[in-house]
Design a protein around this motif. Structure first.
Motif, PDB file in Angstrom:
ATOM      1  N   ASP A   1       0.844  -1.204   0.000  1.00 36.96           N
ATOM      2  CA  ASP A   1       0.000   0.000   0.000  1.00 36.96           C
ATOM      3  C   ASP A   1       0.879   1.254   0.000  1.00 36.96           C
TER       4      ASP A   1
ATOM      5  N   TRP B   1      -4.974  -1.972   5.761  1.00 41.32           N
ATOM      6  CA  TRP B   1      -4.865  -3.428   5.566  1.00 41.32           C
ATOM      7  C   TRP B   1      -3.775  -4.014   6.456  1.00 41.32           C
ATOM      8  N   HIS B   2      -2.781  -3.199   6.783  1.00 43.44           N
ATOM      9  CA  HIS B   2      -1.757  -3.636   7.735  1.00 43.44           C
ATOM     10  C   HIS B   2      -2.368  -3.787   9.129  1.00 43.44           C
TER      11      HIS B   2
ATOM     12  N   ALA C   1      -5.393  -4.500   9.750  1.00 42.72           N
ATOM     13  CA  ALA C   1      -6.194  -5.733   9.702  1.00 42.72           C
ATOM     14  C   ALA C   1      -5.287  -6.962   9.843  1.00 42.72           C
ATOM     15  N   ALA C   2      -4.121  -6.933   9.180  1.00 47.74           N
ATOM     16  CA  ALA C   2      -3.199  -8.079   9.252  1.00 47.74           C
ATOM     17  C   ALA C   2      -2.650  -8.251  10.674  1.00 47.74           C
TER      18      ALA C   2
ATOM     19  N   VAL D   1     -15.952 -10.787   6.045  1.00 49.32           N
ATOM     20  CA  VAL D   1     -15.993  -9.748   7.063  1.00 49.32           C
ATOM     21  C   VAL D   1     -16.981  -8.668   6.598  1.00 49.32           C
ATOM     22  N   ASP D   2     -17.760  -8.146   7.536  1.00 48.65           N
ATOM     23  CA  ASP D   2     -18.681  -7.043   7.225  1.00 48.65           C
ATOM     24  C   ASP D   2     -18.271  -5.785   7.982  1.00 48.65           C
ATOM     25  N   GLU D   3     -18.648  -4.656   7.411  1.00 51.73           N
ATOM     26  CA  GLU D   3     -18.473  -3.355   8.079  1.00 51.73           C
ATOM     27  C   GLU D   3     -17.082  -3.163   8.680  1.00 51.73           C
ATOM     28  N   LEU D   4     -16.083  -3.376   7.844  1.00 55.45           N
ATOM     29  CA  LEU D   4     -14.700  -3.062   8.245  1.00 55.45           C
ATOM     30  C   LEU D   4     -14.543  -1.546   8.195  1.00 55.45           C
ATOM     31  N   ARG D   5     -14.179  -0.950   9.340  1.00 58.22           N
ATOM     32  CA  ARG D   5     -14.054   0.508   9.398  1.00 58.22           C
ATOM     33  C   ARG D   5     -12.713   0.919  10.012  1.00 58.22           C
ATOM     34  N   TRP D   6     -12.011   1.789   9.283  1.00 55.17           N
ATOM     35  CA  TRP D   6     -10.780   2.382   9.811  1.00 55.17           C
ATOM     36  C   TRP D   6     -11.191   3.703  10.442  1.00 55.17           C
TER      37      TRP D   6
ATOM     38  N   PHE E   1     -14.415  -4.395  12.865  1.00 52.09           N
ATOM     39  CA  PHE E   1     -15.057  -5.193  11.812  1.00 52.09           C
ATOM     40  C   PHE E   1     -15.843  -6.330  12.440  1.00 52.09           C
TER      41      PHE E   1
END
Lengths: 148, 148
Positions: free
Chosen positions: A33, A57-58, A60-61, A84-89, A137
């Motif tokens: 990224d 995404w990092h 998330a990892a 996964v649903d509703e992933l929010r940063w 999430f």
């Protein structure tokens, strides 16, 4: 082994913590990224981030790593996740942050077609050292039911 | 520079492709998702994967890289993403696969509070070399509107 029957809606777990290093933030961003605000202090200073922030995404990892370590300590009869649903940063993650990952079971459903399986929905929240939620999430996990 | 006004609901883009190597699958999995079916052929053979499969988060990261490269070629006035909805890992991704990432704009909304901003929702689909969809998600991106 923890089966589908053993998990209760509303129950909460602290999965663990992860310390975010500048070296790792840069390594992930360069590979996956390379947006300017993830790889350059100068570029990040011109954005609302202010300084280099981790790729979402990092984050998330890193969260997955903490969850996998938790599941290694307390094995569950999980069969993987369809998604996964509703992933929010929610807020930036910065080098030097220490993140804490929590899970809360929000739903469980027996499989309609397979009597030996069920689904669990877990809302995972990641909080930084200041108590600020930075990511959230809801994951869907397929699990085995307890053999009768 | 592509602004919010320039993007049309229904329009499609091929972002690019990514070749998945065994070395990279193992490296990502050891660091972020060391579940047995992502790091061991022997363990994976006992699951529905059959052999080592990439972490779903790794597939998301590879997809992000392809999208960032596409946005570098054709810059957009994007201000980052608050999140992703309906992320689904549809089929396993294996070492040796070549993935193609497509995007389709599914919604656009002007900001209610800020007249210079708008939101775009893009459904991204990742397909392998056999034409099988392996991952899908809908991302939300905040964008600048064209200066008047």
């Amino acid at each position: 082994m923890i089966y589908w029957e053993d998990l209760e809606v509303g129950s909460e777990t602290e999965f663990g913590t992860y310390h975010v290093t500048r070296e790792e933030v840069l390594e992930f961003a360069h590979k996956y990224d390379p947006q300017p605000f993830h790889v350059s202090d100068e570029a990040a200073a011109k954005t609302h981030f202010g300084r280099i922030a981790a790729s979402g995404w990092h984050t998330a990892a890193m969260t997955m790593r903490v969850i996998v370590d938790a599941l290694t300590r307390e094995p569950q009869a999980g069969l993987g996740s369809p998604g996964v649903d509703e992933l929010r940063w929610l807020k930036p993650v910065y080098p030097g942050d220490t993140l804490t990952m929590h899970g809360r079971i929000v739903d469980k459903t027996p499989s309609r077609s397979k009597p030996d399986l069920g689904t669990i929905r877990t809302q995972t929240t990641v909080t930084n050292q200041d108590g600020v939620d930075v990511m959230r999430f809801t994951s869907i996990v397929l699990m085995k039911r307890r053999p009768s």
